[in-house]
Write an enzyme that holds these catalytic residues in place. Sequence first.
Site, short mmCIF file in Angstrom:
data_model
loop_
_atom_site.label_atom_id
_atom_site.label_comp_id
_atom_site.label_asym_id
_atom_site.label_seq_id
_atom_site.Cartn_x
_atom_site.Cartn_y
_atom_site.Cartn_z
N ALA A 1 0.86 -1.18 0.00
CA ALA A 1 0.00 0.00 0.00
C ALA A 1 0.90 1.23 0.00
CB ALA A 1 -0.91 -0.01 1.22
N MET A 2 0.82 2.04 -1.04
CA MET A 2 1.71 3.19 -1.22
C MET A 2 0.89 4.47 -1.18
SD MET A 2 4.29 1.58 -4.11
CE MET A 2 5.53 2.86 -3.86
N SER A 3 1.03 5.21 -0.10
CA SER A 3 0.23 6.42 0.11
C SER A 3 0.76 7.61 -0.68
CB SER A 3 0.21 6.78 1.59
OG SER A 3 1.51 7.18 2.02
N GLY A 4 2.00 7.52 -1.12
CA GLY A 4 2.65 8.67 -1.75
C GLY A 4 3.63 9.34 -0.81
N VAL B 1 6.97 8.97 2.21
CA VAL B 1 8.28 8.34 2.26
C VAL B 1 8.25 6.98 2.95
CG1 VAL B 1 8.91 9.59 4.37
CG2 VAL B 1 10.71 8.72 2.87
N SER C 1 5.86 4.57 3.24
CA SER C 1 5.33 3.45 2.44
C SER C 1 6.23 3.16 1.25
CB SER C 1 3.91 3.76 1.98
OG SER C 1 3.85 4.92 1.19
N CYS D 1 -9.63 3.63 9.76
CA CYS D 1 -9.14 3.37 8.41
C CYS D 1 -8.29 2.11 8.36
CB CYS D 1 -8.34 4.57 7.90
SG CYS D 1 -7.74 4.40 6.20
N GLY E 1 3.77 1.11 5.42
CA GLY E 1 4.89 1.82 6.03
C GLY E 1 4.68 2.16 7.49
N CYS F 1 -6.93 13.26 6.80
CA CYS F 1 -6.70 13.36 5.36
C CYS F 1 -7.93 13.81 4.59
CB CYS F 1 -6.19 12.02 4.83
SG CYS F 1 -7.41 10.69 4.86
#
Length: 390
Positions: A18-21, A23, A25, A113, A137, A212
């Site tokens: 899962a890549m949030s955008g 550093v 992750s 979440c 991350g 968020c």
Amino acid sequence: MTDFPTEPPRQRLRVLAAMSGGVDSAVAAARAAEAGHDVTGVHLALSANPQSFRTGARGCCTLEDSRDARRAADVIGIPFYVWDLADRFREDVVDDFVAEYAAGRTPNPCLRCNEKIKFAALLDKALALGFDAVCTGHYAAVRTAPDGSRELHRSGDAAKDQSYVLGVLDQQQLAHAMFPLGDTAATKDEIRAEAERRGLTVARKPDSHDICFIADGDTQGFLAQRLGTREGDIVDESGAVVGTHTGAYGFTVGQRKGLRLGVPADDGKPRYVLDISPVDNTVTVGPAEALDVTALTAIRPRWCGTPPAGPAAYTAQLRAHGEEAPATAELLDGTLHVSLGRPMRGIAPGQAVVLYDGTRVVGSATIAATDRDRERRRDRPAPAGAGRTA
């Protein structure tokens, strides 16, 4: 499943990162790939209209974040996809957030979440597609106990530890969870330095601190748009009116700033929010010492392993970045009863209590009431789901 990141994997796993955008992750995905796993990156589109979120938002709902995640995946050399979970996120996180505030409680949307999106919706979809694990991350550690079960532990970097918001994960979810950053004692600065060495452009991107899905950081304004305004009284412990407000949902237990009281306290000391009653739209304020809580009850417990049997000694954490307190906890008829070894302040219904045995997370539950709440306002409606277990 293997532990990270010190040894090569005993088996090569299919891992969904899962890549949030951000550093963290990105480095987690890079470490998983470097360890020899078959990694695929995925960015969760959690907003139906991401253009409405501010550019540079320190959250995970912007087009900018999606593009940053894609660039990081390209550098790492892994496939990358965007999955639309906006409807599920709105129902399970945003709508829950609004409903909890409307009921006079203080929710933790990050915890919700993790429970409902990253390790329910995302993990379920990952397993259905043949992946073995979901990698994030988060700063926490998953370890294998002597009996083969999985345990959740605090991160090696105490300053960045995120085990509190992961305390909702059960044994099945932990069996498919991977936290490559959690077993190291690396600081955030060292993670950023590692990202730079790997050529990841998110190395200096600011951390996410805001909620968020609230674009401008104005929680009260966000709630007012959805719940409307309703004038009510701010009263002291005697019931005397000392101010007014436009919505009880705009306050949290323990709040000091922004009260705009028209009548000063007799002793001249600051006053804090003690209680929020949605029934009569009243906010009660009083002195700091009135916030002291020595016991609480919590509902909907979720256990990272075997539930505790009988009263037992633990430490309890009551806020994401709060300190621990010694505690005795007992599960009775699905409700968790916790006695604190010392008074704690700012504890509100809707928050989570997470129990620890040393560094190991035992489990989490949603605070339903405190001794102070029961003594001061016996007409508070029971929280939805009281008495039910997860």
